[in-house]
Design an enzyme around this catalytic site. Structure first.
Site, PDB file in Angstrom:
ATOM      1  N   GLY A  62      31.554  41.609  34.964  1.00  0.00           N
ATOM      2  CA  GLY A  62      32.667  41.467  36.186  1.00  0.00           C
ATOM      3  C   GLY A  62      32.426  40.980  37.450  1.00  0.00           C
ATOM      4  O   GLY A  62      31.223  41.097  37.897  1.00  0.00           O
ATOM      5  N   TYR A  63      33.371  40.589  38.219  1.00  0.00           N
ATOM      6  CA  TYR A  63      33.086  39.925  39.318  1.00  0.00           C
ATOM      7  C   TYR A  63      33.562  40.788  40.597  1.00  0.00           C
ATOM      8  O   TYR A  63      34.867  41.294  40.581  1.00  0.00           O
ATOM      9  CB  TYR A  63      33.803  38.458  39.533  1.00  0.00           C
ATOM     10  CG  TYR A  63      32.949  37.518  38.410  1.00  0.00           C
ATOM     11  CD1 TYR A  63      32.080  36.974  39.253  1.00  0.00           C
ATOM     12  CD2 TYR A  63      33.177  37.651  37.359  1.00  0.00           C
ATOM     13  CE1 TYR A  63      31.089  35.949  38.268  1.00  0.00           C
ATOM     14  CE2 TYR A  63      32.272  36.671  36.338  1.00  0.00           C
ATOM     15  CZ  TYR A  63      31.596  35.863  37.227  1.00  0.00           C
ATOM     16  OH  TYR A  63      30.808  35.117  36.247  1.00  0.00           O
ATOM     17  N   LEU A  64      32.788  40.996  41.640  1.00  0.00           N
ATOM     18  CA  LEU A  64      33.257  41.709  42.867  1.00  0.00           C
ATOM     19  C   LEU A  64      33.779  40.639  43.726  1.00  0.00           C
ATOM     20  O   LEU A  64      34.843  40.975  44.453  1.00  0.00           O
ATOM     21  CB  LEU A  64      32.038  42.426  43.487  1.00  0.00           C
ATOM     22  CG  LEU A  64      31.397  43.517  42.464  1.00  0.00           C
ATOM     23  CD1 LEU A  64      30.362  43.964  43.350  1.00  0.00           C
ATOM     24  CD2 LEU A  64      32.360  44.407  42.277  1.00  0.00           C
ATOM     25  N   GLU A 112      37.259  42.756  40.076  1.00  0.00           N
ATOM     26  CA  GLU A 112      38.308  41.684  40.103  1.00  0.00           C
ATOM     27  C   GLU A 112      38.868  42.070  38.583  1.00  0.00           C
ATOM     28  O   GLU A 112      38.152  42.216  37.890  1.00  0.00           O
ATOM     29  CB  GLU A 112      38.307  40.342  40.263  1.00  0.00           C
ATOM     30  CG  GLU A 112      37.815  40.139  41.813  1.00  0.00           C
ATOM     31  CD  GLU A 112      37.709  38.912  42.277  1.00  0.00           C
ATOM     32  OE1 GLU A 112      37.842  37.979  41.426  1.00  0.00           O
ATOM     33  OE2 GLU A 112      37.270  38.504  43.286  1.00  0.00           O
TER      34      GLU A 112
END
Length: 158
Positions: A28-30, A82
């Site tokens: 996942g992307y911060l 996100e």
């Protein structure tokens, strides 16, 4: 700090029979801004945090920093990530030149049906053999960046 230089291709043929390793990856992307992405990833039984910079004009090269972190920390940060998680299996395939190894990502979930192969290079002009199972080159096409697949998954492209 490291510079990542890679070429990326779609996959059009069978490669699994020659793969020497397969690893499940969840990430996942911060931050998924094209100028700087910050991702957390569980790869097999290990956790990682990675920061990537914007690609150069050709899309071949960009800054990359990666650090191994505890899987429990990745799981906690995935709760803050996100929307959209990347789920894929990465296959490693030795290239016929005996020098390079292909990383072939078979995506699942919202990106089901997409298979992309990458080869890392020492410099932008380095040559390498292209196996017959490679398709169109997509180096520099941001639609194929994992951070963009999270926002606009492959299932929406049709």
């Amino acid at each position: 700090m490291a510079q990542e230089i890679e070429r990326k291709f779609l996959v059009k043929g069978d490669f699994k029979e020659i793969a020497f390793k397969a690893t499940r990856i969840t990430q996942g992307y911060l931050n998924s801004s094209p100028e700087r992405t910050v991702r957390v990833r569980i790869k097999g039984d290990k956790g990682y945090m990675t920061v990537k910079g914007m690609g150069n004009g050709s899309g071949l090269s960009r800054f990359e920093w990666e650090k191994e972190i505890p899987v429990e920390d990745v799981k906690a940060m995935l709760e803050l990530a996100e929307p959209g998680v990347i789920d894929k299996v990465r296959y490693l395939v030795k290239n016929t030149d005996g020098v390079h190894t292909w990383e072939v990502d078979e995506f699942h979930g919202d990106n089901e049906g997409l298979i992309v192969a990458e080869v890392e290079l020492g410099d932008e002009n380095e040559t390498f053999d292209k196996p017959e199972w490679l398709g169109e080159e997509v180096t520099g096409d941001i639609r194929y960046y994992n951070s963009m697949l999270m926002k606009n998954p492959y299932k929406n492209w049709k």
